[in-house]
Write a protein that holds these residues in place. Structure first.
Motif, PDB file in Angstrom:
ATOM      1  N   GLN A  27      -7.294  47.031  15.038  1.00  0.00           N
ATOM      2  CA  GLN A  27      -7.146  48.301  14.322  1.00  0.00           C
ATOM      3  C   GLN A  27      -5.670  48.690  14.222  1.00  0.00           C
ATOM      4  O   GLN A  27      -5.200  49.121  13.165  1.00  0.00           O
ATOM      5  N   LEU A  28      -4.936  48.506  15.309  1.00  0.00           N
ATOM      6  CA  LEU A  28      -3.514  48.830  15.305  1.00  0.00           C
ATOM      7  C   LEU A  28      -2.755  47.933  14.328  1.00  0.00           C
ATOM      8  O   LEU A  28      -1.894  48.414  13.579  1.00  0.00           O
ATOM      9  N   LEU A  29      -3.064  46.645  14.312  1.00  0.00           N
ATOM     10  CA  LEU A  29      -2.406  45.714  13.390  1.00  0.00           C
ATOM     11  C   LEU A  29      -2.596  46.164  11.941  1.00  0.00           C
ATOM     12  O   LEU A  29      -1.628  46.256  11.176  1.00  0.00           O
ATOM     13  N   LEU A  30      -3.823  46.453  11.581  1.00  0.00           N
ATOM     14  CA  LEU A  30      -4.115  46.854  10.208  1.00  0.00           C
ATOM     15  C   LEU A  30      -3.442  48.181   9.853  1.00  0.00           C
ATOM     16  O   LEU A  30      -2.877  48.337   8.759  1.00  0.00           O
ATOM     17  N   GLU A  31      -3.460  49.110  10.775  1.00  0.00           N
ATOM     18  CA  GLU A  31      -2.938  50.437  10.461  1.00  0.00           C
ATOM     19  C   GLU A  31      -1.415  50.454  10.384  1.00  0.00           C
ATOM     20  O   GLU A  31      -0.844  51.135   9.525  1.00  0.00           O
ATOM     21  N   PHE A  32      -0.728  49.700  11.235  1.00  0.00           N
ATOM     22  CA  PHE A  32       0.734  49.757  11.139  1.00  0.00           C
ATOM     23  C   PHE A  32       1.242  48.949   9.942  1.00  0.00           C
ATOM     24  O   PHE A  32       2.252  49.293   9.341  1.00  0.00           O
ATOM     25  N   VAL A  33       0.518  47.882   9.557  1.00  0.00           N
ATOM     26  CA  VAL A  33       0.917  47.134   8.369  1.00  0.00           C
ATOM     27  C   VAL A  33       0.647  47.935   7.097  1.00  0.00           C
ATOM     28  O   VAL A  33       1.420  47.878   6.138  1.00  0.00           O
ATOM     29  N   GLU A  34      -0.416  48.718   7.108  1.00  0.00           N
ATOM     30  CA  GLU A  34      -0.801  49.465   5.904  1.00  0.00           C
ATOM     31  C   GLU A  34      -0.277  50.902   5.907  1.00  0.00           C
ATOM     32  O   GLU A  34      -0.719  51.727   5.108  1.00  0.00           O
ATOM     33  N   THR A  35       0.677  51.178   6.790  1.00  0.00           N
ATOM     34  CA  THR A  35       1.289  52.513   6.839  1.00  0.00           C
ATOM     35  C   THR A  35       2.795  52.360   6.935  1.00  0.00           C
ATOM     36  O   THR A  35       3.290  51.696   7.838  1.00  0.00           O
ATOM     37  N   LEU A  36       3.522  52.965   6.009  1.00  0.00           N
ATOM     38  CA  LEU A  36       4.981  52.911   6.044  1.00  0.00           C
ATOM     39  C   LEU A  36       5.517  54.130   6.777  1.00  0.00           C
ATOM     40  O   LEU A  36       5.241  55.265   6.396  1.00  0.00           O
ATOM     41  N   ASP A  37       6.291  53.884   7.829  1.00  0.00           N
ATOM     42  CA  ASP A  37       6.842  54.983   8.629  1.00  0.00           C
ATOM     43  C   ASP A  37       8.341  54.734   8.802  1.00  0.00           C
ATOM     44  O   ASP A  37       8.786  54.170   9.796  1.00  0.00           O
ATOM     45  N   ILE A  38       9.113  55.110   7.794  1.00  0.00           N
ATOM     46  CA  ILE A  38      10.564  54.929   7.870  1.00  0.00           C
ATOM     47  C   ILE A  38      11.259  56.201   7.393  1.00  0.00           C
ATOM     48  O   ILE A  38      10.679  57.016   6.676  1.00  0.00           O
ATOM     49  N   ASN A  39      12.495  56.345   7.797  1.00  0.00           N
ATOM     50  CA  ASN A  39      13.341  57.425   7.291  1.00  0.00           C
ATOM     51  C   ASN A  39      14.789  56.929   7.316  1.00  0.00           C
ATOM     52  O   ASN A  39      15.065  55.812   7.764  1.00  0.00           O
ATOM     53  N   GLU A  40      15.691  57.740   6.834  1.00  0.00           N
ATOM     54  CA  GLU A  40      17.084  57.320   6.736  1.00  0.00           C
ATOM     55  C   GLU A  40      17.667  56.952   8.097  1.00  0.00           C
ATOM     56  O   GLU A  40      18.413  55.974   8.226  1.00  0.00           O
ATOM     57  N   GLN A  41      17.285  57.687   9.116  1.00  0.00           N
ATOM     58  CA  GLN A  41      17.796  57.417  10.453  1.00  0.00           C
ATOM     59  C   GLN A  41      17.320  56.060  10.969  1.00  0.00           C
ATOM     60  O   GLN A  41      18.105  55.280  11.523  1.00  0.00           O
ATOM     61  N   SER A  42      16.029  55.755  10.789  1.00  0.00           N
ATOM     62  CA  SER A  42      15.493  54.483  11.297  1.00  0.00           C
ATOM     63  C   SER A  42      16.066  53.299  10.523  1.00  0.00           C
ATOM     64  O   SER A  42      16.326  52.239  11.102  1.00  0.00           O
TER      65      SER A  42
ATOM     66  N   LYS B 156       4.184  55.880  13.630  1.00  0.00           N
ATOM     67  CA  LYS B 156       3.989  57.224  14.173  1.00  0.00           C
ATOM     68  C   LYS B 156       5.021  57.526  15.262  1.00  0.00           C
ATOM     69  O   LYS B 156       4.705  58.034  16.341  1.00  0.00           O
ATOM     70  N   ASN B 157       6.268  57.167  14.940  1.00  0.00           N
ATOM     71  CA  ASN B 157       7.415  57.408  15.839  1.00  0.00           C
ATOM     72  C   ASN B 157       7.314  56.667  17.169  1.00  0.00           C
ATOM     73  O   ASN B 157       7.955  57.045  18.143  1.00  0.00           O
TER      74      ASN B 157
END
Length: 424
Positions: A107-122, A68-69
């Protein structure tokens, strides 16, 4: 058992959860892992082959710390928790440890592993960091020694390819490459979660179950790594390289047959490593003599790896006497195959291994890794844990005497100035 309580459950979405309670401990560690690592270059899913860019697993590990940025490390720090991750040839693991509340960081561990948050810039921003890491490893003689030995041993096995991948693949890594790898290997059904804590593990399991209701599985089947048929012979019987070092490095590797079952691999791995330790460690009275004669140095060792897809023994050292070290290894490998371990050595090693296993129960990170591996390979960790108590000298001799050590490779790394002199 061992003052531990353990519960296991496969959730509705396929995630395997193993919780271990260590009563009286304030510290907690939770590790979430996918059974995909550096060797997962070709996979089979729903009857079709999927090809991945080398280095995807490691590159994605770096990218996953964006959620989430925001920087995941900072988010964990705000919850009084420390986080880290690592990629091996066969898995990628994310974990946190804390002496405070476990539920918000969990909760944070599970949510960041199970959520992909990437883009060309990152993705592009990370390339410089990973390329620097790649260059650093390239300048490490120990890393180069192992890498070139694998390349000498194996014709097609993916262990030939560094976990970081080829430099050109790192330079050209794309959002599409990483997204494909993520979608196949980070589905909940491909994840294993291990928690080690002093807190109520039944309450913790309920929390995880409720949380995972929001993350259903999207896959019909599990991805499987594809291995091409490997020849018994080695690729190169000898390889020489030159680096900016003071004294030579050498590794003598023996390519062995793969094991027929997980149980077979575990027994062989234990038996061979115990015999190696009896021959090439300070347990051997000659070890100090070899050091005094500069045949070996502080950097020296022997290890084995027995798996369903590969098997090998490595002897390595930094040495001023390369040929003498190679001759020493020839003598040791003969003893390993043909001579029985001394009774006093066996008793000492069995006690040492048992003590190390028991101490390891208090080392949360290594315990979590071992439990994760056992879950992914479908064997009972606690049965394996007790195997050192059940192994016998006769079993060790039976395993070692059955080894085919005819497929050998030698890797030498000399100082650059040796190019202009006769160093043999």
């Amino acid at each position: 058992m061992y003052n531990l309580n353990c519960i296991k459950k496969t959730l509705d979405n396929g995630m395997n959860v193993i919780l271990i309670q260590k009563k009286g401990f304030v510290k907690s560690l939770f590790m979430c892992a996918t059974g995909a690592g550096g060797m997962d270059l070709v996979q089979e899913l729903d009857g079709k082959r999927v090809y991945h860019t080398s280095g995807c697993a490691h590159y994605l590990e770096h990218q996953m710390f964006r959620y989430k940025n925001q920087d995941v490390t900072e988010l964990f720090a705000s919850l009084q928790a420390q986080t880290n991750a690592f990629t091996t040839f066969t898995e990628t693991c994310y974990y946190f440890q804390t002496t405070s509340d476990i539920y918000k960081p969990l909760q944070l561990l599970l949510e960041f592993v199970e959520t992909l948050d990437i883009n060309e810039q990152s993705v592009n921003k990370e390339k410089g960091i990973i390329l620097s890491e790649y260059d650093m490893y390239q300048q490490s003689p120990e890393q180069r020694l192992t890498k070139e030995t694998y390349k000498s041993m194996y014709h097609k096995h993916p262990i030939r390819v560094d976990i970081l991948g080829h430099r050109s693949d790192i330079e050209n890594m794309s959002v599409e490459d990483l997204t494909q790898f993520y979608n196949i290997n980070y589905d909940p059904s491909s994840l294993t979660l291990v928690g080690i804590t002093g807190k109520d593990i039944h309450q913790c399991m309920s929390f995880i179950e409720n949380h995972q209701k929001n993350f259903p599985s999207k896959l019909k089947s599990h991805p499987k790594m594809v291995f091409e048929k490997e020849q018994e012979t080695v690729v190169r019987e000898e390889y020489t390289d030159y680096m900016d070092i003071s004294f030579p490095y050498v590794c003598v590797g023996y390519k062995l047959k793969e094991s027929q079952s997980v149980e077979d691999a575990n027994i062989k791995d234990l038996a061979i490593q115990m015999r190696l330790d009896s021959l090439f460690s300070t347990m051997n009275p000659d070890y100090q003599k070899w050091m005094d004669e500069r045949i070996i140095s502080q950097f020296a060792g022997a290890e084995c790896d027995m798996c369903l897809d590969r098997g090998y023994i490595l002897f390595y050292a930094q040495t001023q006497k390369v040929n003498e070290f190679i001759e020493l290894v020839n003598q040791l490998i003969y003893k390993l195959v043909h001579e029985k371990m001394k009774e006093e050595d066996f008793i000492a090693l069995q006690s040492s291994y048992t003590g190390a296993n028991l101490r390891g129960l208090d080392h949360f990170e290594s315990l979590a890794v071992d439990v994760i591996k056992s879950s992914m390979l479908h064997y009972d960790y606690w049965e394996w844990f007790n195997e050192v108590l059940n192994i016998t000298q006769e079993k060790i001799m039976d395993v070692c005497s059955g080894l085919d050590v005819s497929h050998k490779t030698i890797t030498k790394i000399y100082p650059k100035e040796y190019k202009t002199v006769n160093h043999e």
